[in-house]
Design an enzyme around this catalytic site. Sequence first.
Site, PDB file in Angstrom:
ATOM      1  N   TYR A 188      -2.669   5.718  -4.891  1.00  0.00           N
ATOM      2  CA  TYR A 188      -3.816   6.604  -5.043  1.00  0.00           C
ATOM      3  C   TYR A 188      -3.370   7.751  -5.941  1.00  0.00           C
ATOM      4  O   TYR A 188      -2.195   8.149  -5.912  1.00  0.00           O
ATOM      5  CB  TYR A 188      -4.267   7.168  -3.693  1.00  0.00           C
ATOM      6  CG  TYR A 188      -4.714   6.131  -2.687  1.00  0.00           C
ATOM      7  CD1 TYR A 188      -5.965   5.522  -2.795  1.00  0.00           C
ATOM      8  CD2 TYR A 188      -3.893   5.769  -1.627  1.00  0.00           C
ATOM      9  CE1 TYR A 188      -6.380   4.574  -1.879  1.00  0.00           C
ATOM     10  CE2 TYR A 188      -4.295   4.822  -0.692  1.00  0.00           C
ATOM     11  CZ  TYR A 188      -5.541   4.231  -0.829  1.00  0.00           C
ATOM     12  OH  TYR A 188      -5.940   3.289   0.088  1.00  0.00           O
ATOM     13  N   HIS A 200     -13.503  -2.603  -1.603  1.00  0.00           N
ATOM     14  CA  HIS A 200     -12.600  -2.024  -0.601  1.00  0.00           C
ATOM     15  C   HIS A 200     -12.830  -2.631   0.784  1.00  0.00           C
ATOM     16  O   HIS A 200     -12.797  -1.943   1.806  1.00  0.00           O
ATOM     17  CB  HIS A 200     -12.764  -0.500  -0.545  1.00  0.00           C
ATOM     18  CG  HIS A 200     -11.492   0.227  -0.216  1.00  0.00           C
ATOM     19  ND1 HIS A 200     -10.653   0.726  -1.178  1.00  0.00           N
ATOM     20  CD2 HIS A 200     -10.905   0.528   0.976  1.00  0.00           C
ATOM     21  CE1 HIS A 200      -9.623   1.321  -0.610  1.00  0.00           C
ATOM     22  NE2 HIS A 200      -9.740   1.201   0.700  1.00  0.00           N
ATOM     23  N   THR A 226      -5.804   2.286  -7.093  1.00  0.00           N
ATOM     24  CA  THR A 226      -7.105   2.196  -6.430  1.00  0.00           C
ATOM     25  C   THR A 226      -8.011   3.302  -6.955  1.00  0.00           C
ATOM     26  O   THR A 226      -7.638   4.482  -6.938  1.00  0.00           O
ATOM     27  CB  THR A 226      -6.940   2.316  -4.907  1.00  0.00           C
ATOM     28  OG1 THR A 226      -6.212   1.178  -4.431  1.00  0.00           O
ATOM     29  CG2 THR A 226      -8.288   2.368  -4.213  1.00  0.00           C
ATOM     30  N   LYS A 275      -7.842  -1.289  -9.247  1.00  0.00           N
ATOM     31  CA  LYS A 275      -8.475  -1.929  -8.092  1.00  0.00           C
ATOM     32  C   LYS A 275      -9.711  -1.142  -7.671  1.00  0.00           C
ATOM     33  O   LYS A 275      -9.638   0.066  -7.450  1.00  0.00           O
ATOM     34  CB  LYS A 275      -7.496  -2.010  -6.913  1.00  0.00           C
ATOM     35  CG  LYS A 275      -8.071  -2.653  -5.659  1.00  0.00           C
ATOM     36  CD  LYS A 275      -7.020  -2.757  -4.570  1.00  0.00           C
ATOM     37  CE  LYS A 275      -7.582  -3.432  -3.317  1.00  0.00           C
ATOM     38  NZ  LYS A 275      -8.564  -2.584  -2.607  1.00  0.00           N
ATOM     39  N   SER A 315       0.828  -1.203   0.000  1.00  0.00           N
ATOM     40  CA  SER A 315       0.000   0.000   0.000  1.00  0.00           C
ATOM     41  C   SER A 315       0.864   1.256   0.000  1.00  0.00           C
ATOM     42  O   SER A 315       1.930   1.294   0.619  1.00  0.00           O
ATOM     43  CB  SER A 315      -0.908   0.004   1.230  1.00  0.00           C
ATOM     44  OG  SER A 315      -1.559   1.252   1.366  1.00  0.00           O
TER      45      SER A 315
END
Length: 387
Positions: free
Chosen positions: A139, A286, A165, A262, A117
């Site tokens: 992100y 999520h 994402t 995603k 992440s």
Amino acid sequence: MLRRLYSGSNLDRAQSLYDLRARAVKKLPNFCREYLEGGGDDELTLSRNRQSFNDILFRPRMLVDISQRDLSTQIFDQRIAMPLAIAPTGFNGLLSHEGDLKLALAAKKAGIPFIQSLVSTVSLERIAATGVRHWMQLYLFQNRENFKGVIERAKKAGCEALVLTVDTSVLGNRTWDRRNYRAPMQLNLRNLIHLATRPAWVWDILVPKGMPKFTNLGDSLPPNQASAKNAASFLTKEMDASLNWQDVRWLRENWQGKLILKGLLTSEDALQAKALGVDGIVISNHGGRQLDSAPSAIDVLPEIRQAVGQDFLLIVDGGLRRGSDLIKALCLGANLVLSGRATLYGLAAGGQAGADKALEIIQTEADRTLGLLGCTEINQLGKEYLL
């Protein structure tokens, strides 16, 4: 004698992921447990992620020679030990010191990819240096220069894939998580008191170097401002609500490695992603933390597989708690399944050894289920093995 999950420290006695979860709950402060377990609004989607798996029934075949079984598969021209990857989850340093590094080492040992992440608490360079099959989740920031900096770092580190994402342009309403704080990232009195009952956690997390830092946002944050509070504020401000397909096109043009989106839940979006040259998608809500009353990934998987055909990578995220869940997803058309909370339970229960144990349990259960279905390889699986 009443049935009781094992919550002790001897990981060898853990019989399932639910035992590891019981141990994790016993060790973690309340605010960490809520962060790990919580969902959005009424947590309907969070519950559905499990219920959808539970509702799927097998149709086993008998009198098949299953003495030799193989869970391995090929993803992006490389084989992995089983069709599983560790999902990108943020702030894992709250669960175990340098938790992301421990998860990466567990993934390497198990022979599966690790998706890191952006809001992890170990630098992407350190994760890449482990030699794990490394994918980096991102992100999209309003400040594209910040975003480009992370991409360049991922490229230099040799990351195989970027995982963008796309379902967090507006953050979900995680009420149970927020109830732990009197102000952003400032625990209320109840949680501060409860913290005193978890000395092992304090010595593992707080004593070494204080609260974990979001090291991968270092280029984006002001100097010495990588604390959880400052980083959370930065992310809230920088999330780009204008994110659209043109941004995906731009990223595809500027990243030569594998690109995965995603957070898609419809066949229309999956087809659009495929048309833009994306290499695969993660079907995901999520973890039930964004739009409540969204479908589970396993609910929409068959429709999406039918739409995109057999030659497109489909990854399922959300709800995995048994190796049999992995097999169910494969029967419905998934190529790969993500383990989020499942491996976090192991991490919280026992650090890297706990993460190792979680992956061992999933692999053992998946292998057993494959045999009980009357299959020897996962490429034999299909809807005919489901009622």
